[in-house]
Write an enzyme that holds these catalytic residues in place. Structure first.
Site, PDB file in Angstrom:
ATOM      1  N   ASP A   1       0.868  -1.178   0.000  1.00 45.36           N
ATOM      2  CA  ASP A   1       0.000   0.000   0.000  1.00 45.36           C
ATOM      3  C   ASP A   1       0.905   1.229   0.000  1.00 45.36           C
ATOM      4  OD1 ASP A   1      -3.190   0.641   1.643  1.00 45.36           O
ATOM      5  OD2 ASP A   1      -2.088   1.775   0.131  1.00 45.36           O
TER       6      ASP A   1
HETATM    7  C1  GLC Z   1      -4.276   4.408  -0.221  1.00 50.53           C
HETATM    8  C2  GLC Z   1      -5.151   3.255   0.182  1.00 50.53           C
HETATM    9  C3  GLC Z   1      -5.244   2.182  -0.865  1.00 50.53           C
HETATM   10  C4  GLC Z   1      -5.080   2.792  -2.239  1.00 50.53           C
HETATM   11  C5  GLC Z   1      -3.664   3.316  -2.337  1.00 50.53           C
HETATM   12  C6  GLC Z   1      -3.394   4.006  -3.681  1.00 50.53           C
HETATM   13  O1  GLC Z   1      -3.621   4.921   0.885  1.00 50.53           O
HETATM   14  O2  GLC Z   1      -4.919   2.618   1.424  1.00 50.53           O
HETATM   15  O3  GLC Z   1      -6.512   1.528  -0.691  1.00 50.53           O
HETATM   16  O4  GLC Z   1      -5.329   1.834  -3.234  1.00 50.53           O
HETATM   17  O5  GLC Z   1      -3.353   4.220  -1.279  1.00 50.53           O
HETATM   18  O6  GLC Z   1      -4.171   5.161  -3.784  1.00 50.53           O
END
Ligand code: GLC
Length: 755
Positions: free
Chosen positions: A288
């Site tokens: 993430d």
């Molecule tokens: C965010 C979220 C995740 C998302 C990623 C990219 O912080 O936790 O669900 O897909 O970053 O935006």
């Protein structure tokens, strides 16, 4: 001269890659062996820097100028971009990657398309309330068609975190509390996103997230610690992820949370032991956003170098939006901290996804594809999904449906005309200007003259009561009141958690004032979570829960309000009486001291003088008792259904046996409607304590008034097995089975399992 040489070399390399497998002209989805051969041959041509480049995903805003981005692509410093927008720009950068980098490995462009790209569908929690995998699959297919038309070939969906906590803002993105329903929808979402043929230009790589356990963030506070026993992990939390893998999800995303002391982006048990060794997953794991680097803040890693070490050892293939891999993997290799095999394995997982998507054969997008966006078919489907997501929670005195011949209706409240709020959280590309709001739809149906609109509160948190008098006037001169209550979109979603989950602002006071007019009072809730709406539920004559219903929420709600369609939604999550009841989920354990109405005295009814042991010593709250406000699976409609004739094909089976269960449902009302009949079981005694109920199947059936339908289910070993802390077992014993309309009712039967 050098440039021509490089281009010729590139053509040669690509010819070599594709010529190694003559069938390569067909889709890259041929036999696994040939795919692996192709992956390995390409890998063997890559330098260490090129390999590490593939392992980094970056947001363009973090690289610098357009020229910096182009040079980075030319040098193969990134394998993927997220949030890079514009079809033309995508093709420009892809051209540099394919024609100017040494090996011509295409980029993969990613974006969060969580419940729609331009055509916005209800938040996933709302879609879950439809219990309809077919329409959910089509919604995600439409989202992929729209997203891929601007070059997005990877989206970070489905979000399939199980959660028991409506304080957690990301419950809005989830499929709710139940592992069976979430697994059914996980499969549908992955299939919708990826399509039938991965090389189709509209196919997009799905990403099962957030692996794993993020929905158990303590106190519903985002990014907080999670403690999850292995039996809860395996019996509940992992189920939708297993379903995503079986559905062919090309990627998984490791999460932010610390799971039992080990952050999930550095967790060998979940990422390697379970995902790779037990499940044999061959897809790609992306972290993430900066979750690798955040292991320093967790106190699990001392610095970026250790973060890179622990992430790659655990099995994170691509690092999103932090630079520990690009800055430290080479050193870790040189210092013997890691073996090249770890790097090669990660790069193979990445290349495999790109090959399966056909990016080597078709790296560019057709610029005219964007014409498909927001077309009538897509908007009509958004209305269908929003409609089927609506749950009828109360309908006394047959208040609903309202008649189109009504003389006048008062439309009041902060969500009646809130085009951005109705879209909900995680809407990057959808636009409020495309929203059709409830007030617009109601006026379109009835005509302006019949509608007395008084917004009264300008937004959900508005405490200004100065317009209450005007609202009451509108109510008094109308035949009915439809109040649109709920939350602004910003009050749910990532990092947007609430300690209290009641209606914000002065909405409840306004509802109380409107109740005093004595007019039929219909409440329509538009929110990103199940709110604690006990008081409002009591005051209302009828209540619809419409979640944040997306672009077409207005027409969908109007369809139900005025009876064009009967509601069919069922709650995908328990509604609690107040935050103090959290966590409350239907598949709870019985405890050693289960409470009942016999044991519970409401706090207001307790006498003033009390002996020491006067209140029964059972598991309940003095104020909230032991039941929720509304149970999982609950939902009414504009008719009534009667269940009868529960039949079991056997009353005793062996541990690998199966049982057929059937029942008859009669539509005892006046209009055709759809019922979602649910099958629950209870394993009364186990080698670990077992839930008092577990959803194991459900079916949708539409029945005309006065007619009957038989619903049939089959319980197999897969439904009866569980992880008992040591292994997966089906244990002999006595079982209950129910077939009914929600988790709190149903026809009861029983059967035994014998060894
Ligand atoms: C965010 C979220 C995740 C998302 C990623 C990219 O912080 O936790 O669900 O897909 O970053 O935006």
């Amino acid at each position: 001269m050098i440039r021509i040489y490089k281009i010729l070399q590139r053509i040669f390399v690509i010819a070599l890659i594709t010529s190694c497998s003559p069938e390569i002209k067909e889709t890259p989805d041929q036999g696994k062996h040939e795919l692996e051969k192709r992956v390995t041959e390409l890998l063997n041509k890559m330098s260490l820097d090129e390999k590490i480049g593939q392992m980094s995903q970056i947001d363009p805003g973090m690289v610098g100028s357009d020229e910096d981005i182009e040079q980075a692509v030319r040098e193969g410093r990134y394998g993927s971009f997220l949030n890079l927008l514009g079809a033309e720009r995508v093709n420009e950068l892809q051209k540099i990657a394919v024609e100017e980098s040494r090996l011509g490995i295409p980029l993969i462009f990613a974006r969060d398309v969580i419940h729609g790209f331009k055509t916005i569908f209800p938040i996933p929690l709302g879609m879950a309330a439809s219990w309809n995998p077919e329409i959910v699959k089509k919604a995600f297919r439409i989202s992929a068609i729209e997203a891929s038309s601007v070059g997005i070939k990877w989206t970070f969906a489905p979000m399939i975190d199980i959660t028991w906590d409506p304080r957690w803002g990301r419950i809005a993105e989830s499929c709710g509390e139940d592992p069976y329903l979430a697994s059914v929808l996980s499969k549908a979402m992955v299939e919708g996103i990826q399509g039938e043929d991965l090389t189709d230009p509209t196919s997009v790589a799905a990403c099962a997230k957030h692996y794993v356990g993020y929905g158990f963030s303590e106190a519903g506070r985002d990014y907080n610690t999670t403690y999850i026993s292995e039996s809860l992990l395996r019996n509940v939390v992992l189920k939708p992820f297993k379903a995503a893998q079986k559905a062919g999800a090309l990627t998984f995303m490791s999460a932010f949370n610390d799971l039992n002391g080990v952050p999930t982006s550095g967790n060998k048990f979940t990422l390697r032991q379970i995902l790779r060794n037990e499940w044999n997953y061959d897809g790609m794991v992306v972290s993430d956003w900066a979750s690798v680097e955040e292991m320093i803040s967790h106190g699990f890693c001392a610095d970026k170098k250790e973060a890179a070490l622990k992430a790659i050892q655990a099995g994170v293939d691509m690092e999103m939006a932090s630079d520990t891999y690009s800055n430290h993997i080479a050193d870790l290799l040189a210092e013997g901290e890691i073996d090249i095999k770890l790097i090669d394995e990660a790069v193979k997982n990445i290349l495999r996804v790109k090959i399966k998507l056909g990016l080597f054969e078709n790296p560019y997008i057709e610029l005219k594809a964007g014409q498909k966006i927001l077309n009538k078919e897509f908007l009509a489907h958004a209305q269908t999904v929003a409609r089927e997501s609506i749950v009828l929670l109360k309908n006394e005195k047959k208040t609903l449906p309202l008649s189109e011949d009504i003389k006048s209706v008062a439309v009041i409240g902060p969500l009646a005309d809130a085009p951005r709020d109705q879209l909900g959280t995680w809407v990057f590309d959808g636009e409020a200007k495309h929203s059709v709001t409830p007030i617009t739809a109601i006026k379109q149906l009835l005509g302006d003259k019949k509608v007395n609109y008084a917004q009264t509160l300008k937004f959900s948190r508005d405490e200004d009561k100065s317009r209450f008098a005007k609202a009451k006037l509108a109510a008094k001169k109308s035949d009915a009141i439809v109040f649109f209550a709920g939350e602004e979109w910003i009050l749910s979603g990532e990092g947007q958690c609430r300690g209290e989950i009641n209606l914000p602002g002065a909405q409840t006071e306004l509802i109380e004032e409107l109740k005093k007019t004595g007019k039929p009072l219909v409440l329509v809730f538009m929110a990103g979570r199940p709110l604690a709406i006990g008081k409002e539920l009591t005051m209302a004559d009828a209540v619809l829960y419409a979640w944040h219903g997306g672009t077409m929420a207005g027409p969908a709600i109007t369809d139900i309000l005025f009876g064009k369609y009967a509601p069919s939604g069922k709650l995908p999550v328990t509604f609690v009486k107040g935050a103090g009841q959290i966590p409350f989920y239907y598949y709870r354990k019985n405890t050693g001291r289960p409470s009942s109405n016999k044991h519970w005295t409401h706090i207001d009814d307790i006498s003033v003088e009390n002996p020491q042991n006067s209140l029964g010593y059972k598991s309940h709250h003095l104020d909230y008792g032991f039941t929720p406000l509304l149970p999982f699976g609950y939902g009414l409609t504009y008719t009534t259904f009667e269940y009868a004739d529960l039949k079991l094909s056997e009353d005793e089976i062996t541990t690998d046996g199966s049982i057929e269960v059937s029942a008859t449902i009669t539509n005892t009302g006046q209009r055709e409607a759809t019922e979602i009949a649910q099958l629950y079981i209870r394993d009364r005694v186990g080698s670990i304590t077992r839930p008092v109920k577990e959803l194991k199947s459900y079916t949708r059936v539409t029945i005309k008034p006065g007619e009957k339908a038989q619903v049939k289910f089959k319980l197999t070993k897969d439904d009866l097995e569980f992880f008992n802390g040591e292994k997966i077992v089906v244990e002999a014993g006595e079982f209950d089975v129910w077939v009914g309309t929600d988790s709190d009712s149903g026809l009861h039967g029983e059967f035994s399992i014998i060894n």
